[in-house]
Design a protein around this motif. Structure first.
Motif, PDB file in Angstrom:
ATOM      1  N   GLN A 274      12.061  -7.398 -10.490  1.00  0.00           N
ATOM      2  CA  GLN A 274      12.397  -8.745 -10.038  1.00  0.00           C
ATOM      3  C   GLN A 274      11.134  -9.476  -9.582  1.00  0.00           C
ATOM      4  O   GLN A 274      10.062  -8.891  -9.421  1.00  0.00           O
ATOM      5  CB  GLN A 274      13.424  -8.680  -8.914  1.00  0.00           C
ATOM      6  N   GLY A 275      11.276 -10.775  -9.379  1.00  0.00           N
ATOM      7  CA  GLY A 275      10.125 -11.630  -9.202  1.00  0.00           C
ATOM      8  C   GLY A 275       9.218 -11.313  -8.033  1.00  0.00           C
ATOM      9  O   GLY A 275       8.007 -11.543  -8.108  1.00  0.00           O
ATOM     10  N   ASP A 276       9.763 -10.805  -6.938  1.00  0.00           N
ATOM     11  CA  ASP A 276       8.934 -10.559  -5.757  1.00  0.00           C
ATOM     12  C   ASP A 276       8.226  -9.202  -5.798  1.00  0.00           C
ATOM     13  O   ASP A 276       7.624  -8.781  -4.808  1.00  0.00           O
ATOM     14  CB  ASP A 276       9.761 -10.691  -4.482  1.00  0.00           C
ATOM     15  N   MET A 277       8.271  -8.532  -6.955  1.00  0.00           N
ATOM     16  CA  MET A 277       7.643  -7.218  -7.078  1.00  0.00           C
ATOM     17  C   MET A 277       6.457  -7.257  -8.046  1.00  0.00           C
ATOM     18  O   MET A 277       6.165  -6.291  -8.751  1.00  0.00           O
ATOM     19  CB  MET A 277       8.676  -6.174  -7.526  1.00  0.00           C
ATOM     20  N   ALA A 278       5.746  -8.365  -8.068  1.00  0.00           N
ATOM     21  CA  ALA A 278       4.635  -8.538  -9.008  1.00  0.00           C
ATOM     22  C   ALA A 278       3.536  -7.501  -8.783  1.00  0.00           C
ATOM     23  O   ALA A 278       2.922  -7.020  -9.746  1.00  0.00           O
ATOM     24  CB  ALA A 278       4.069  -9.951  -8.895  1.00  0.00           C
ATOM     25  N   GLU A 279       3.286  -7.143  -7.542  1.00  0.00           N
ATOM     26  CA  GLU A 279       2.231  -6.180  -7.266  1.00  0.00           C
ATOM     27  C   GLU A 279       2.580  -4.808  -7.822  1.00  0.00           C
ATOM     28  O   GLU A 279       1.748  -4.136  -8.452  1.00  0.00           O
ATOM     29  CB  GLU A 279       1.979  -6.103  -5.758  1.00  0.00           C
ATOM     30  N   LYS A 280       3.812  -4.394  -7.621  1.00  0.00           N
ATOM     31  CA  LYS A 280       4.253  -3.099  -8.162  1.00  0.00           C
ATOM     32  C   LYS A 280       4.262  -3.137  -9.684  1.00  0.00           C
ATOM     33  O   LYS A 280       3.856  -2.169 -10.353  1.00  0.00           O
ATOM     34  CB  LYS A 280       5.648  -2.753  -7.633  1.00  0.00           C
TER      35      LYS A 280
ATOM     36  N   THR B  89       7.416  -9.043 -14.358  1.00  0.00           N
ATOM     37  CA  THR B  89       8.624  -9.383 -13.603  1.00  0.00           C
ATOM     38  C   THR B  89       9.440 -10.426 -14.361  1.00  0.00           C
ATOM     39  O   THR B  89       8.987 -11.001 -15.351  1.00  0.00           O
ATOM     40  CB  THR B  89       8.257  -9.963 -12.231  1.00  0.00           C
TER      41      THR B  89
ATOM     42  N   LEU C 103      10.118 -13.404 -13.314  1.00  0.00           N
ATOM     43  CA  LEU C 103       9.447 -14.703 -13.204  1.00  0.00           C
ATOM     44  C   LEU C 103       8.252 -14.786 -14.146  1.00  0.00           C
ATOM     45  O   LEU C 103       7.981 -15.851 -14.723  1.00  0.00           O
ATOM     46  CB  LEU C 103       9.002 -14.955 -11.765  1.00  0.00           C
ATOM     47  N   GLN C 104       7.560 -13.693 -14.334  1.00  0.00           N
ATOM     48  CA  GLN C 104       6.433 -13.703 -15.269  1.00  0.00           C
ATOM     49  C   GLN C 104       6.911 -13.849 -16.709  1.00  0.00           C
ATOM     50  O   GLN C 104       6.276 -14.549 -17.511  1.00  0.00           O
ATOM     51  CB  GLN C 104       5.596 -12.433 -15.090  1.00  0.00           C
TER      52      GLN C 104
ATOM     53  N   GLU D   5      17.151 -15.940 -11.305  1.00  0.00           N
ATOM     54  CA  GLU D   5      15.764 -16.038 -10.859  1.00  0.00           C
ATOM     55  C   GLU D   5      14.880 -16.557 -11.993  1.00  0.00           C
ATOM     56  O   GLU D   5      14.070 -17.475 -11.806  1.00  0.00           O
ATOM     57  CB  GLU D   5      15.298 -14.656 -10.412  1.00  0.00           C
TER      58      GLU D   5
END
Length: 316
Positions: A235-241, A249, A251-252, A285
């Motif tokens: 999901q979008g808020d896990m870009a770092e992982k 993600t 969103l990407q 999202e």
């Protein structure tokens, strides 16, 4: 033309999703299939669809991680038992040929048809009368590729009555007009193909990406695509992982579709942390950036219509 998702999970199969594979069924009268990736149990998933293994003409592998390729030796071997299975073209990264040779040698397997293996270099990797396929590298933890399939434009329908009214006789001249060529009549007049045919039928562009973080070649592969299939492991808020594992993600994926000018985005390769009930939230999202975002699901088949035409080419 129809795309069937055979596996939409990442890393390992779950009760709801198999690992990555999808099949593109080409329109009538051809009705053959091209397979993109071949994770474990892909041939079992095919048994739940109308697609016959003998009708698979080509397989395009994005990379050699097991969840994208471990089903390939079994599928290729099983194809030998299907009557009418002709030559098969196989495309993939450097090392694909050695992988298959090792498995077939260790298991004493032998194919009863010709297997034509092409290890990828960037650019056009396959071209025929109706289609061109390009491949460009993506950015993952191992060499990984994306594919862009472009269907060539076809001449529009001939208005035979209009051609006859202009003095074109039955016979070869009508065929030339239908194929987009102007003709000269016995009396010296020229009849232009554009005057007696509908506009060309625009071909479709389908982009299928392997695992990747955001990178420049995504835009090159997906430019103005009618359909973009993009991984969305997290999901979008896990870009770092996502970046740590070489993935994208939701969103990407949506941003890639927006920037490329794609018409539709189907996300796939979802982490096993996400259940079916989570899909609506992931799609919502993505739609904050790209409204035509959707989630792939195992055995979901989607039509890919020609631009400006109804959503069917007929029945295979």
């Amino acid at each position: 033309m129809e795309l069937t998702f055979l596996g939409t999970g990442a890393g390992r199969p779950s009760r709801q999703r198999n690992v990555t594979a999808m099949a593109l069924t080409l329109p009538p009268p051809r009705c053959s299939a091209w397979l993109f990736d071949c994770g474990e149990a892909t041939q079992h998933q095919l048994m739940n669809t109308p697609i016959k293994i003998s009708r698979i003409e080509a397989v395009f592998i994005t990379h050699l991680h097991g969840d994208h390729v471990n089903g390939l030796p079994g599928l290729l071997s099983s194809r030998s038992y299907h009557p009418g299975a002709g030559p098969l073209r196989l495309f993939g990264p450097t090392g694909l040929k050695a992988y298959l040779e090792a498995v077939f040698s260790a298991t004493y397997s032998h194919l009863e048809y010709e297997l034509i293996v092409t290890e990828l270099v960037e650019g056009v990797v396959y071209e025929e009368d109706d289609y061109t396929v390009e491949a460009y590298p993506l950015q993952h933890r191992v060499p990984c590729w994306g594919y862009r399939l472009t269907e060539k434009d076809r001449p529009g329908a001939l208005d035979a009555e209009k051609a006859r009214a202009l003095g074109v006789p039955f016979g070869p001249l009508l065929g030339q007009l239908k194929n987009g060529r102007d003709v000269r009549l016995p009396d010296g007049r020229t009849v232009r193909s554009s005057d007696v045919t509908a506009p060309d039928r625009k071909g479709r562009v389908i982009t299928i990406l392997g695992d990747t973080v955001p990178c420049d070649n995504i835009a090159r592969l997906a430019a103005n695509a009618d359909l973009l299939v993009h991984e969305a492991t997290f999901q979008g808020d896990m870009a770092e992982k996502a970046a740590a594992y070489g993935h994208s993600t939701t969103l990407q994926a949506a941003e890639a579709a927006r920037q490329a000018g794609a018409k539709r985005l189907y996300m796939t390769h979802f982490s096993s942390r996400y259940r079916d009930e989570d899909m609506d939230g992931l799609v919502a999202e993505a739609r904050t950036l790209f409204p035509e975002s959707y989630a792939g699901a195992d055995l979901l088949a989607i039509e890919v219509p020609r631009p400006g035409e109804p959503e069917t080419d007929g029945t295979c």
